[in-house]
Design an enzyme around this catalytic site. Structure first.
Site, PDB file in Angstrom:
ATOM      1  N   GLU A 160       0.850  -1.193   0.000  1.00  0.00           N
ATOM      2  CA  GLU A 160       0.000   0.000   0.000  1.00  0.00           C
ATOM      3  C   GLU A 160       0.883   1.240   0.000  1.00  0.00           C
ATOM      4  OE1 GLU A 160      -2.950  -0.142   3.113  1.00  0.00           O
ATOM      5  OE2 GLU A 160      -3.529  -2.178   2.613  1.00  0.00           O
ATOM      6  N   HIS A 171      -7.952   1.258   1.617  1.00  0.00           N
ATOM      7  CA  HIS A 171      -7.838   1.007   3.069  1.00  0.00           C
ATOM      8  C   HIS A 171      -8.696   1.989   3.887  1.00  0.00           C
ATOM      9  CE1 HIS A 171      -5.004  -0.945   6.233  1.00  0.00           C
ATOM     10  NE2 HIS A 171      -6.193  -0.680   6.756  1.00  0.00           N
TER      11      HIS A 171
HETATM   12  P1  NAD Z   1     -10.297  -9.585  16.610  1.00  0.00           P
HETATM   13  O1  NAD Z   1      -9.012  -9.810  17.285  1.00  0.00           O
HETATM   14  O2  NAD Z   1     -11.490  -9.178  17.419  1.00  0.00           O
HETATM   15  O3  NAD Z   1     -10.711 -10.902  15.777  1.00  0.00           O
HETATM   16  C1  NAD Z   1      -9.799 -11.634  15.006  1.00  0.00           C
HETATM   17  C2  NAD Z   1     -10.229 -13.104  15.031  1.00  0.00           C
HETATM   18  O4  NAD Z   1      -9.426 -13.840  14.091  1.00  0.00           O
HETATM   19  C3  NAD Z   1     -10.043 -13.776  16.396  1.00  0.00           C
HETATM   20  O5  NAD Z   1     -11.259 -14.346  16.824  1.00  0.00           O
HETATM   21  C4  NAD Z   1      -8.970 -14.824  16.131  1.00  0.00           C
HETATM   22  O6  NAD Z   1      -9.104 -15.980  16.922  1.00  0.00           O
HETATM   23  C5  NAD Z   1      -9.195 -15.114  14.673  1.00  0.00           C
HETATM   24  N1  NAD Z   1      -8.066 -15.771  14.018  1.00  0.00           N
HETATM   25  C6  NAD Z   1      -6.746 -15.615  14.238  1.00  0.00           C
HETATM   26  N2  NAD Z   1      -6.027 -16.425  13.430  1.00  0.00           N
HETATM   27  C7  NAD Z   1      -6.921 -17.122  12.697  1.00  0.00           C
HETATM   28  C8  NAD Z   1      -6.801 -18.114  11.702  1.00  0.00           C
HETATM   29  N3  NAD Z   1      -5.610 -18.567  11.286  1.00  0.00           N
HETATM   30  N4  NAD Z   1      -7.936 -18.625  11.179  1.00  0.00           N
HETATM   31  C9  NAD Z   1      -9.158 -18.205  11.592  1.00  0.00           C
HETATM   32  N5  NAD Z   1      -9.331 -17.250  12.534  1.00  0.00           N
HETATM   33  C10 NAD Z   1      -8.224 -16.728  13.078  1.00  0.00           C
HETATM   34  O7  NAD Z   1     -10.013  -8.494  15.485  1.00  0.00           O
HETATM   35  P2  NAD Z   1     -11.073  -7.578  14.703  1.00  0.00           P
HETATM   36  O8  NAD Z   1     -11.308  -6.334  15.477  1.00  0.00           O
HETATM   37  O9  NAD Z   1     -12.243  -8.380  14.311  1.00  0.00           O
HETATM   38  O10 NAD Z   1     -10.207  -7.190  13.426  1.00  0.00           O
HETATM   39  C11 NAD Z   1      -9.753  -8.175  12.508  1.00  0.00           C
HETATM   40  C12 NAD Z   1      -8.660  -7.593  11.639  1.00  0.00           C
HETATM   41  O11 NAD Z   1      -9.214  -6.595  10.783  1.00  0.00           O
HETATM   42  C13 NAD Z   1      -7.570  -6.827  12.414  1.00  0.00           C
HETATM   43  O12 NAD Z   1      -6.546  -7.635  12.893  1.00  0.00           O
HETATM   44  C14 NAD Z   1      -7.064  -5.819  11.417  1.00  0.00           C
HETATM   45  O13 NAD Z   1      -5.904  -6.312  10.782  1.00  0.00           O
HETATM   46  C15 NAD Z   1      -8.200  -5.689  10.409  1.00  0.00           C
HETATM   47  N6  NAD Z   1      -8.763  -4.331  10.381  1.00  0.00           N
HETATM   48  C16 NAD Z   1      -8.790  -3.666   9.175  1.00  0.00           C
HETATM   49  C17 NAD Z   1      -9.329  -2.390   9.105  1.00  0.00           C
HETATM   50  C18 NAD Z   1      -9.406  -1.653   7.797  1.00  0.00           C
HETATM   51  O14 NAD Z   1      -9.274  -0.449   7.796  1.00  0.00           O
HETATM   52  N7  NAD Z   1      -9.644  -2.311   6.688  1.00  0.00           N
HETATM   53  C19 NAD Z   1      -9.807  -1.774  10.265  1.00  0.00           C
HETATM   54  C20 NAD Z   1      -9.773  -2.478  11.460  1.00  0.00           C
HETATM   55  C21 NAD Z   1      -9.242  -3.753  11.512  1.00  0.00           C
END
Ligand code: NAD
Length: 307
Positions: A263, A281
């Site tokens: 990015e 993003h």
């Molecule tokens: P979270 O920690 O609440 O949930 C993540 C889930 O993924 C957890 O339940 C975890 O157990 C699971 N996980 C981990 N490894 C895994 C695997 N190999 N297979 C299946 N599940 C698995 O996080 P969240 O708040 O839901 O956010 C998720 C992700 O979204 C963040 O880590 C971040 O990178 C991304 N995000 C992106 C934006 C954006 O602007 N696009 C904004 C916020 C978050």
């Protein structure tokens, strides 16, 4: 009030500045600061705050002799070297609550747009083309949505999609929240079953060694030909070259990406394809998410300083 000094390295909601200053902290707001400048002055700060632009590297942390807290005004912590922070006893905090609804709503919008090809229709009209016949879409009602990762965002998406009468399939590496599962009538599945059964697959896992290229060519080849992938987690979770090939060869139906392996994704070859929607993003780029995350971070910092 507290006497600690704070370096804010990225643009953040002004409420964060205000709360910290109201509590007596000395705030340097430097949303344009370069990595070299951070290395130069990080030793004078007790708290360092970033959003997405800045990456806090090992080299920076080695110089951060007075730092107690590194805060990320957002969810993903992949732009902070957490190992290095640990060795220096620096607390790393984030704001998980902020982005939950914003990202889930974006995914819903992307799914609707994939189903009806609104981006393509819009592009065509601007090019003097009326694609009414070509743009026969499908509906989300009754379709199978596979959600990989049922944390905050994945669960919020599940609830929103259920309201549109989609069937929800879920996979996570930890036990899934039972109340949520009941509420949306969740079908729990392993990753392979989820991929084989879903019309839409939305990814909500953090970027870790174990999730790097979680969706690769082999996994994609097991999906339905009409299936669509939505990635708003982190670019590295999906093998972009494999995705490009699958979309180009018609072995996948479409994709919507908010995050990319590199990015800004200007010049990405995915932009050649009509069955792809690309956004820069913007998952957490809402007024509400930014102000919520800023408030959460300010409160966490003050709590930690109070001990
Ligand atoms: P979270 O920690 O609440 O949930 C993540 C889930 O993924 C957890 O339940 C975890 O157990 C699971 N996980 C981990 N490894 C895994 C695997 N190999 N297979 C299946 N599940 C698995 O996080 P969240 O708040 O839901 O956010 C998720 C992700 O979204 C963040 O880590 C971040 O990178 C991304 N995000 C992106 C934006 C954006 O602007 N696009 C904004 C916020 C978050």
């Amino acid at each position: 009030g507290f006497e600690d000094s704070v370096l804010i390295c990225d643009e953040v909601d002004p409420i964060l500045n205000k709360i910290l200053i109201d509590n007596g902290l000395k705030v340097s707001y430097e949303p344009e600061i370069t990595p070299e400048q951070i290395i130069e002055k990080i030793s004078t700060f007790n708290i360092v705050i970033v959003r997405s632009r800045t990456t806090i590297t090992k080299e920076m942390i080695e110089k951060a002799d007075n730092c107690k807290i590194i805060a990320r005004v957002g969810v993903g912590l992949d732009n902070v070297d957490q190992e290095a922070a640990k060795t220096k006893d620096i607390r790393v905090i984030n704001a998980v609550e902020g982005a939950m609804n914003a990202v889930a709503e974006l995914v819903l919008g992307l799914m609707l747009s994939l189903a009806r090809q609104t981006s393509r229709g819009d592009r065509a009209i601007r090019n003097q083309q009326w694609l009414k016949k070509e743009l026969k879409g499908t509906e989300l009602r009754g379709k199978y949505l596979g959600i990989i990762g049922l944390g905050n965002i994945g669960k919020r998406l599940g609830r929103l999609a259920r309201a549109l009468n989609m069937n929800i399939i879920g996979y996570d590496v930890v036990p899934i929240d039972e109340e949520f599962a009941k509420e949306v009538g969740l079908m729990k599945a392993d990753l392979n079953t989820l991929l084989q059964s879903s019309d839409y697959v939305s990814i909500h896992v953090p970027l870790l060694d174990s999730t790097y290229h979680l969706l690769d060519a082999e996994k994609m080849s097991t999906m339905k030909k009409t299936a669509k992938i939505i990635n708003t987690s982190r670019g590295g979770v999906v093998d972009e070259d494999a995705l490009y090939n699958a979309l180009k060869n018609g072995t996948l139906g479409g994709a919507a990406l908010d995050v990319f392996e590199k990015e800004p994704a200007i010049g990405t070859k995915l932009a050649e394809l009509d069955n792809v929607i690309l956004t820069p993003h913007i998952g957490a780029q809402t007024k509400e998410a930014q102000s919520l995350a800023a408030n959460v971070i300010a409160e966490k910092i003050i709590q930690i300083l109070r001990g």
